[in-house]
Design an enzyme around this catalytic site. Structure first.
Site, PDB file in Angstrom:
ATOM      1  N   GLY A 198     -24.163  21.138  34.440  1.00  0.00           N
ATOM      2  CA  GLY A 198     -25.179  22.071  34.918  1.00  0.00           C
ATOM      3  C   GLY A 198     -25.434  23.172  33.907  1.00  0.00           C
ATOM      4  N   CYS A 210     -18.251  18.151  32.378  1.00  0.00           N
ATOM      5  CA  CYS A 210     -18.798  19.362  31.769  1.00  0.00           C
ATOM      6  C   CYS A 210     -18.641  20.555  32.730  1.00  0.00           C
ATOM      7  CB  CYS A 210     -20.244  19.136  31.346  1.00  0.00           C
ATOM      8  SG  CYS A 210     -20.845  20.364  30.154  1.00  0.00           S
ATOM      9  N   TYR A 211     -19.728  21.074  33.291  1.00  0.00           N
ATOM     10  CA  TYR A 211     -19.601  22.167  34.264  1.00  0.00           C
ATOM     11  C   TYR A 211     -18.684  21.741  35.406  1.00  0.00           C
ATOM     12  CZ  TYR A 211     -20.896  25.864  37.559  1.00  0.00           C
ATOM     13  OH  TYR A 211     -20.853  26.923  38.437  1.00  0.00           O
ATOM     14  N   HIS A 241     -20.084  14.479  28.084  1.00  0.00           N
ATOM     15  CA  HIS A 241     -20.916  13.757  29.053  1.00  0.00           C
ATOM     16  C   HIS A 241     -20.665  12.257  28.958  1.00  0.00           C
ATOM     17  CE1 HIS A 241     -23.420  16.943  30.807  1.00  0.00           C
ATOM     18  NE2 HIS A 241     -23.236  17.561  29.647  1.00  0.00           N
ATOM     19  N   GLU A 270     -21.923  10.046  30.936  1.00  0.00           N
ATOM     20  CA  GLU A 270     -23.032   9.273  31.467  1.00  0.00           C
ATOM     21  C   GLU A 270     -24.093   8.930  30.437  1.00  0.00           C
ATOM     22  OE1 GLU A 270     -23.928  13.644  32.587  1.00  0.00           O
ATOM     23  OE2 GLU A 270     -22.244  12.388  31.970  1.00  0.00           O
ATOM     24  N   SER A 282     -50.900   1.102  45.396  1.00  0.00           N
ATOM     25  CA  SER A 282     -51.465   1.799  44.240  1.00  0.00           C
ATOM     26  C   SER A 282     -51.806   0.834  43.120  1.00  0.00           C
ATOM     27  CB  SER A 282     -50.455   2.825  43.721  1.00  0.00           C
ATOM     28  OG  SER A 282     -49.327   2.155  43.183  1.00  0.00           O
ATOM     29  N   GLY A 283     -51.305  -0.402  43.223  1.00  0.00           N
ATOM     30  CA  GLY A 283     -51.437  -1.349  42.128  1.00  0.00           C
ATOM     31  C   GLY A 283     -50.175  -1.421  41.290  1.00  0.00           C
ATOM     32  N   GLY A 284     -49.232  -0.503  41.544  1.00  0.00           N
ATOM     33  CA  GLY A 284     -47.995  -0.475  40.783  1.00  0.00           C
ATOM     34  C   GLY A 284     -46.891  -1.295  41.422  1.00  0.00           C
ATOM     35  N   VAL A 285     -45.762  -1.343  40.730  1.00  0.00           N
ATOM     36  CA  VAL A 285     -44.636  -2.174  41.163  1.00  0.00           C
ATOM     37  C   VAL A 285     -44.002  -1.619  42.437  1.00  0.00           C
ATOM     38  CG1 VAL A 285     -42.343  -3.009  40.519  1.00  0.00           C
ATOM     39  CG2 VAL A 285     -44.176  -2.975  38.820  1.00  0.00           C
ATOM     40  N   ASP A 286     -43.831  -0.312  42.533  1.00  0.00           N
ATOM     41  CA  ASP A 286     -43.081   0.274  43.651  1.00  0.00           C
ATOM     42  C   ASP A 286     -43.721  -0.036  44.998  1.00  0.00           C
ATOM     43  OD1 ASP A 286     -41.633   1.339  41.568  1.00  0.00           O
ATOM     44  OD2 ASP A 286     -42.575   3.307  41.694  1.00  0.00           O
ATOM     45  N   SER A 287     -45.008   0.258  45.133  1.00  0.00           N
ATOM     46  CA  SER A 287     -45.667   0.018  46.414  1.00  0.00           C
ATOM     47  C   SER A 287     -45.774  -1.466  46.700  1.00  0.00           C
ATOM     48  CB  SER A 287     -47.051   0.669  46.436  1.00  0.00           C
ATOM     49  OG  SER A 287     -47.892   0.148  45.428  1.00  0.00           O
ATOM     50  N   ALA A 288     -45.916  -2.289  45.656  1.00  0.00           N
ATOM     51  CA  ALA A 288     -46.005  -3.739  45.860  1.00  0.00           C
ATOM     52  C   ALA A 288     -44.691  -4.299  46.387  1.00  0.00           C
ATOM     53  CB  ALA A 288     -46.393  -4.430  44.555  1.00  0.00           C
ATOM     54  N   LYS A 313     -35.872   2.820  39.393  1.00  0.00           N
ATOM     55  CA  LYS A 313     -36.967   1.934  39.013  1.00  0.00           C
ATOM     56  C   LYS A 313     -36.484   0.531  38.650  1.00  0.00           C
ATOM     57  CE  LYS A 313     -41.441   1.599  38.031  1.00  0.00           C
ATOM     58  NZ  LYS A 313     -42.532   2.059  38.897  1.00  0.00           N
TER      59      LYS A 313
END
Length: 535
Positions: free
Chosen positions: A69, A96-97, A186, A188, A240-246, A391
């Protein structure tokens, strides 16, 4: 409509899978911790430190990770981990923090004013540890990524030093008996090459998680949750035409069949042939009820003369709501019943980013997405089956659902579409020019076999014109910028290093084939965490 990360208890993996709780102290790369944990097949949930006590009681995690952080633990009122985490007897990893607040809360000392470390560093392993097992050996020196000003100078009782760097004598500490671990670097980020393996040791070996969170299990559980939530009700899904909504739509259709109706609002700001492709996929391949609304003139007419990017987004979002509400009324009349639910392709980054570091909520779908929430008068309850996923996990789910790879692997394209690729006023002429240039660019990327190596590629029509000579005539036409970035999850990105032959070929085609462009440039800026491009 607003949401907080801690409000997802009705849709997360609670009571089904082993869980790791990640307490977020505001680091730009906290999401990468969650990704590393999930790569081990273990469900993780990020919560802001303000909500961590409630989340700890709610999800009953097998272990806790404390993130980095921007604050100093020496500041008055500095964020802390809930004391009940240390009283519960579960393994804890502080990064870290997170290391500093754990050490200080357990009786150690943290000091500022020492030499800071930002960027690449080396740590020397001093002692064996379960955290290092099979990865780092005592006496070895290993590269890591540091980002700190303060440092631990006195350990709490029961801890020992297991690694040190030049400017952090307590670069890694451990209380093996209580299974508490802290690292100043870090784990990650990719710049700590062995970080993912160290996180694996913590998640699998120290916390004892078996790794039972798979996409197949997620699909089956999500379908069951959707059926339980929706019952016999009707669901509207805004494509929307995108992957997520499809992916969300196909998953919901598998759960409830024709109780789902999708609405694709074609606002004239989509890529070339994109709307037609989506319509064919849903109507012909999946036989999912779909309403295709032709609203290009409405949107472009309302955008005429508007140059401010935020105002453009608000206009697009507002019009989308109006059109969607009108279509919802028509669908209700056709079926003799009002729809009860709205399906959204909200992802996990949208959920946790909707809660700021100070805890203030914002809209569920941020302004660079398609809509800012539907009006309360529509009285629709949300169905958000992807809100646990990143994603790349959505793409994995899409493959599990049988969506075509050509669709699953498509580059992300924000809801306002070409409107944020046209700085300045948006017109039909500019959209048509941009669509043609974009199609050539993507075609050449595919032809070169590079499409899957790139996270996102697009053309931006710059709000400037340049004088040029083409043949025997002078031209005064637009300049366009090519953009291509590599990324894993869209949180950070770097430009793709095309060779000059490729860029020359694309530029030549665009200038020769697209009337209205006489100059092409390539954007090589990187995308740091949290930024939005071309808005």
């Amino acid at each position: 409509m607003t949401t907080q990360a801690s409000s997802s208890s009705d849709t997360n993996a609670e009571g089904i899978h082993e869980k790791i709780l990640i307490v977020d102290f505001g680091s730009q790369v906290t999401q990468l911790i969650a990704r590393r944990v999930r790569e081990e097949g273990v469900y993780s949930e990020i919560v802001p430190f303000q909500n961590a006590a409630e989340a700890f009681r709610r999800i009953r995690p097998k272990a806790v990770i404390l993130s980095g952080g921007p604050c100093s633990v020496l500041d008055e009122g500095a964020p802390e981990a809930p004391p009940e985490i240390f009283a519960a007897g579960v393994p804890v990893l502080g990064i870290c923090y997170g290391e500093q607040t754990m050490a200080r809360q357990l009786g150690g000392v943290v000091e500022g004013g020492h030499h800071r470390e930002f960027g690449r560093a080396d740590v020397d392993v001093i002692a064996p540890s379960a955290l290092f097992e099979g990865v780092w050996e005592p006496g070895g020196r290993y590269p890591v990524w540091m980002s700190h000003g303060d440092r631990v100078t006195q350990l709490p009782e029961g801890f020992r030093v297991i690694a040190a760097s030049e400017n952090a004598p307590h670069a890694a500490i451990a209380d093996e008996a209580r299974k508490y671990y802290g690292v100043q670097f870090h784990l990650e980020v990719a710049h700590t090459p062995d970080g993912a393996r160290l996180i694996r040791n913590f998640v699998r070996n120290i916390a004892g998680c078996a790794g039972d969170w798979t996409m197949r299990a997620f699909r089956d559980e999500a379908i069951a949750r959707i059926r339980a939530q929706v019952g016999s009700g009707r669901v509207l899904c805004a494509l929307s035409g995108g992957v997520d909504s499809a992916v969300a739509a196909v998953l919901i259709h598998q759960a409830i069949g024709d109780q789902l109706t999708c609405v694709l609002v074609d606002h004239g700001l989509m890529r070339m042939g994109e709307a037609e492709w989506v319509v064919r996929l849903f109507r012909e391949h999946y036989n999912i009820p779909l309403v295709h609304v032709q609203a290009q003139d409405l949107f472009l007419g309302r955008l005429a003369g508007v140059t401010d990017p935020e105002q453009k987004r608000k206009i697009i979002g507002g019009l989308f709501i109006d059109v969607f509400e009108e279509e919802a009324k028509k669908i209700a009349a056709a079926h003799g019943a009002e729809p009860e639910f709205l399906a959204q392709g909200t992802l996990y980054p949208d959920v946790i980013e909707s809660v700021s570091f100070t805890g203030g909520p914002s809209v569920t779908i941020k302004s660079h997405h398609n809509v800012g929430g539907l009006p309360a008068r529509m009285k629709l309850k949300l169905v958000e089956p992807l809100r646990e996923l990143f994603k790349d996990e959505v793409r994995a789910l899409g493959r599990e659902l049988g969506l075509p790879e050509a669709f699953i692997g498509r580059h992300p394209f924000p809801g306002p579409g070409l409107a944020i690729r046209c700085p300045g006023e948006v017109t039909k002429e500019k959209c048509d020019i941009l669509r043609q240039a974009d199609a050539i660019y993507i075609e050449e990327i595919r032809r070169a076999g590079l499409y899957d190596e790139i996270w996102q590629a697009f053309v931006v029509l710059l709000p400037v014109r340049a004088v040029g000579v083409m043949g025997d005539g002078r031209t005064y036409e637009y300049v366009c910028a090519l953009r291509a970035v590599t990324s894993v999850d869209g949180m950070t990105a770097d430009f793709y290093p095309f060779d000059m032959k490729f860029l020359a070929r694309v530029s030549t085609r665009i200038v020769n084939e697209v009337k209205g462009i006489n100059r092409v440039t390539y954007d090589i800026t990187a995308k740091p965490p949290g930024t939005i491009e071309w808005e």
